[in-house]
Design an enzyme around this catalytic site. Structure first.
Site, PDB file in Angstrom:
ATOM      1  NE  ARG A   1      -4.745  -7.494  -6.477  1.00 23.07           N
ATOM      2  CZ  ARG A   1      -3.952  -7.064  -5.500  1.00 23.07           C
ATOM      3  NH1 ARG A   1      -4.359  -6.104  -4.675  1.00 23.07           N
ATOM      4  NH2 ARG A   1      -2.762  -7.568  -5.339  1.00 23.07           N
TER       5      ARG A   1
ATOM      6  CG  ASP B   1      -2.760  -3.793  -2.055  1.00 18.81           C
ATOM      7  OD1 ASP B   1      -2.630  -4.547  -3.032  1.00 18.81           O
ATOM      8  OD2 ASP B   1      -2.619  -4.172  -0.879  1.00 18.81           O
TER       9      ASP B   1
ATOM     10  CE  LYS C   1      -4.097  -1.957   2.016  1.00 14.94           C
ATOM     11  NZ  LYS C   1      -3.746  -3.300   1.530  1.00 14.94           N
TER      12      LYS C   1
ATOM     13  CB  ALA D   1     -12.001  -3.215   0.699  1.00 12.54           C
TER      14      ALA D   1
ATOM     15  CE  LYS E   1     -18.492  -7.994  -6.180  1.00 12.41           C
ATOM     16  NZ  LYS E   1     -19.701  -8.628  -5.636  1.00 12.41           N
TER      17      LYS E   1
ATOM     18  NE  ARG F   1      -8.926  -2.607   4.175  1.00 10.49           N
ATOM     19  CZ  ARG F   1      -7.870  -2.119   4.822  1.00 10.49           C
ATOM     20  NH1 ARG F   1      -8.008  -1.098   5.641  1.00 10.49           N
ATOM     21  NH2 ARG F   1      -6.664  -2.628   4.624  1.00 10.49           N
TER      22      ARG F   1
ATOM     23  CD  GLN G   1     -10.560   1.283  -4.620  1.00  4.66           C
ATOM     24  OE1 GLN G   1     -10.672   2.444  -5.009  1.00  4.66           O
ATOM     25  NE2 GLN G   1     -10.152   0.968  -3.405  1.00  4.66           N
TER      26      GLN G   1
HETATM   27  P1  FAD Z   1     -18.709  -9.889  -2.372  1.00  8.56           P
HETATM   28  O1  FAD Z   1     -20.014  -9.684  -3.074  1.00  8.56           O
HETATM   29  O2  FAD Z   1     -18.350  -8.953  -1.278  1.00  8.56           O
HETATM   30  O3  FAD Z   1     -18.604 -11.358  -1.819  1.00  8.56           O
HETATM   31  C1  FAD Z   1     -19.020 -12.500  -2.567  1.00  8.56           C
HETATM   32  C2  FAD Z   1     -18.985 -13.705  -1.635  1.00  8.56           C
HETATM   33  O4  FAD Z   1     -17.629 -13.969  -1.255  1.00  8.56           O
HETATM   34  C3  FAD Z   1     -19.698 -13.476  -0.295  1.00  8.56           C
HETATM   35  O5  FAD Z   1     -21.071 -13.755  -0.405  1.00  8.56           O
HETATM   36  C4  FAD Z   1     -18.972 -14.439   0.601  1.00  8.56           C
HETATM   37  O6  FAD Z   1     -19.438 -15.756   0.395  1.00  8.56           O
HETATM   38  C5  FAD Z   1     -17.549 -14.363   0.097  1.00  8.56           C
HETATM   39  N1  FAD Z   1     -16.769 -13.341   0.850  1.00  8.56           N
HETATM   40  C6  FAD Z   1     -16.448 -12.094   0.451  1.00  8.56           C
HETATM   41  N2  FAD Z   1     -15.706 -11.459   1.400  1.00  8.56           N
HETATM   42  C7  FAD Z   1     -15.587 -12.326   2.418  1.00  8.56           C
HETATM   43  C8  FAD Z   1     -14.951 -12.262   3.694  1.00  8.56           C
HETATM   44  N3  FAD Z   1     -14.293 -11.182   4.107  1.00  8.56           N
HETATM   45  N4  FAD Z   1     -15.035 -13.361   4.492  1.00  8.56           N
HETATM   46  C9  FAD Z   1     -15.692 -14.472   4.097  1.00  8.56           C
HETATM   47  N5  FAD Z   1     -16.308 -14.584   2.903  1.00  8.56           N
HETATM   48  C10 FAD Z   1     -16.264 -13.532   2.076  1.00  8.56           C
HETATM   49  N6  FAD Z   1     -10.050  -3.815  -2.191  1.00  8.56           N
HETATM   50  C11 FAD Z   1      -9.558  -2.563  -2.314  1.00  8.56           C
HETATM   51  O7  FAD Z   1     -10.272  -1.584  -2.091  1.00  8.56           O
HETATM   52  N7  FAD Z   1      -8.240  -2.377  -2.693  1.00  8.56           N
HETATM   53  C12 FAD Z   1      -7.411  -3.407  -2.989  1.00  8.56           C
HETATM   54  O8  FAD Z   1      -6.247  -3.183  -3.336  1.00  8.56           O
HETATM   55  C13 FAD Z   1      -7.916  -4.727  -2.864  1.00  8.56           C
HETATM   56  N8  FAD Z   1      -7.135  -5.810  -3.133  1.00  8.56           N
HETATM   57  C14 FAD Z   1      -7.698  -7.055  -3.111  1.00  8.56           C
HETATM   58  C15 FAD Z   1      -6.941  -8.162  -3.492  1.00  8.56           C
HETATM   59  C16 FAD Z   1      -7.538  -9.415  -3.592  1.00  8.56           C
HETATM   60  C17 FAD Z   1      -6.715 -10.575  -4.036  1.00  8.56           C
HETATM   61  C18 FAD Z   1      -8.927  -9.574  -3.286  1.00  8.56           C
HETATM   62  C19 FAD Z   1      -9.609 -10.902  -3.433  1.00  8.56           C
HETATM   63  C20 FAD Z   1      -9.663  -8.502  -2.863  1.00  8.56           C
HETATM   64  C21 FAD Z   1      -9.073  -7.243  -2.752  1.00  8.56           C
HETATM   65  N9  FAD Z   1      -9.804  -6.142  -2.326  1.00  8.56           N
HETATM   66  C22 FAD Z   1      -9.274  -4.887  -2.448  1.00  8.56           C
HETATM   67  C23 FAD Z   1     -11.115  -6.335  -1.647  1.00  8.56           C
HETATM   68  C24 FAD Z   1     -12.300  -6.161  -2.577  1.00  8.56           C
HETATM   69  O9  FAD Z   1     -12.437  -4.823  -2.951  1.00  8.56           O
HETATM   70  C25 FAD Z   1     -13.601  -6.627  -1.897  1.00  8.56           C
HETATM   71  O10 FAD Z   1     -13.822  -5.873  -0.739  1.00  8.56           O
HETATM   72  C26 FAD Z   1     -13.605  -8.088  -1.508  1.00  8.56           C
HETATM   73  O11 FAD Z   1     -12.965  -8.885  -2.451  1.00  8.56           O
HETATM   74  C27 FAD Z   1     -15.058  -8.600  -1.351  1.00  8.56           C
HETATM   75  O12 FAD Z   1     -15.712  -8.493  -2.574  1.00  8.56           O
HETATM   76  P2  FAD Z   1     -16.043  -9.761  -3.517  1.00  8.56           P
HETATM   77  O13 FAD Z   1     -15.705  -9.394  -4.920  1.00  8.56           O
HETATM   78  O14 FAD Z   1     -15.398 -10.979  -2.988  1.00  8.56           O
HETATM   79  O15 FAD Z   1     -17.627  -9.875  -3.527  1.00  8.56           O
END
Ligand code: FAD
Length: 305
Positions: free
Chosen positions: A182, A132, A98, A187, A185, A286, A161
């Site tokens: 990358r 990130d 970060k 966070a 969605k 988060r 994002q």
């Molecule tokens: P969602 O709709 O949130 O989740 C779909 C399903 O996945 C949920 O129903 C649940 O079953 C499962 N799930 C999701 N999150 C969790 C959890 N915490 N615990 C258990 N189950 C869960 N965000 C940033 O803002 N900046 C970044 O640099 C960044 N880097 C990332 C790098 C990676 C490799 C990943 C996977 C995520 C990153 N994120 C980052 C986080 C991202 O923005 C989302 O907040 C996060 O991935 C949850 O969204 P989702 O796409 O999984 O969908």
């Protein structure tokens, strides 16, 4: 209720006093489910296990919102240690980090100095580095830093994002840099003035930017645990003749581990984001905000003790 809990954990994630306290007391409250340990040796053992299961990794030395130069330089040193460990142990791993841990809130000179040291070490060890994306307030500055570094290095990428309104235009502006991105969605807690408040709109925008980036021919990491997004990416790639070598899936350590292995077995590159270190608090909050059901799991763990 879910929205209130989400906002509550995102609010807690930025609390400086709790961040400091958490550093002193070690991995607590079930954080070990999402964090690979406090030391590089612990992280290396986890990465070896993941690699043996056919999973690629991106390692992250946890840290954010650093406000003094000495600490930012120390954070950069730790990332260089991680890069050297990847080289020495021949791990299948990239590095993530970060910009606020490298001194983004201090000065551009600090952050660029630290990043150049890291990218030089990464180049020597054949390691790709992803910047990130943090909260909206840092988005523009982070993209400016990325563009500068991308003009000097070919082993650096960043994150976009889907929840931000500005994202589509950012993708267009970045295209000239042929970036390895990358896509996520998002966070952080953002106001409806800058980010889609409805999940449905975020998901639609996510699909749109995945298609844009794949169609442009740039390498795309789809970082999501959402089955609809994963299915959409697979179908779009198949229907448009986009090879599996042009994209990968990414998930977080500790979330849906069986699904990670399955996707790897289907022939997709599946990369796991593996955080480690003592600054686990904000990252952990988060993860709780993303899925308040995780809180029940933590409370159960605390009651057992
Ligand atoms: P969602 O709709 O949130 O989740 C779909 C399903 O996945 C949920 O129903 C649940 O079953 C499962 N799930 C999701 N999150 C969790 C959890 N915490 N615990 C258990 N189950 C869960 N965000 C940033 O803002 N900046 C970044 O640099 C960044 N880097 C990332 C790098 C990676 C490799 C990943 C996977 C995520 C990153 N994120 C980052 C986080 C991202 O923005 C989302 O907040 C996060 O991935 C949850 O969204 P989702 O796409 O999984 O969908």
């Amino acid at each position: 209720m879910e929205k209130i809990m989400k906002d509550f954990f995102l609010f807690l994630s930025k609390n400086r006093s709790l961040t400091r306290a958490a550093k002193k007391y070690g991995l607590k409250f079930g954080a070990a489910r999402f964090v690979a340990g406090e030391t590089i040796d612990q992280a290396v053992s986890v990465i070896k296990e993941l690699n043996a299961k056919g999973l690629a990794v991106t390692i992250d030395y946890l840290g954010e919102f650093v406000d003094n130069e000495a600490e930012a330089n120390e954070m950069a040193d730790q990332s260089i240690e991680a890069i050297k460990a990847i080289g020495r142990e021949k791990l299948d791993s990239q590095l993530s980090l970060k910009m606020t841990s490298m001194g983004l809130d201090i000065s551009e000179q600090t952050v660029l100095g630290n990043m150049r040291r890291i990218l030089d070490a990464a180049k020597e060890n054949n390691v790709f580095v992803t910047i990130d994306m943090e909260d909206y307030a840092r988005c523009e500055k982070t993209l400016q830093i990325f563009k500068k570094l991308r003009s000097e290095y070919d082993n650096v990428g960043t994150v976009i994002q889907a929840y931000l309104y500005r994202t589509e235009q950012d993708m267009i502006d970045l295209s000239d840099y042929e970036p390895n991105l990358r896509l996520v969605k998002g966070a952080y807690k953002e106001s409806p003035e800058v980010a889609f408040p409805d999940k449905k709109d975020v998901d639609e925008n996510f699909k749109k930017i995945i298609e844009m980036h794949l169609r442009n021919g740039h390498y795309t990491a789809v970082a999501s645990h959402d089955e609809n997004i994963i299915a959409h990416t697979k179908t779009f790639a198949e229907q448009n003749g986009i090879p599996k070598s042009q994209f990968e899936f990414q998930m977080l350590y500790g979330i849906m581990p069986e699904r990670q292995i399955e996707l790897g077995k289907e022939g997709y590159t599946m990369r796991v984001y593996v955080p480690y270190g003592t600054d686990w608090y904000g990252y952990f909050m988060r993860r709780l905000a993303e899925r308040p059901a995780n809180v029940a799991f933590i409370l159960k763990g605390m009651l057992k003790k």
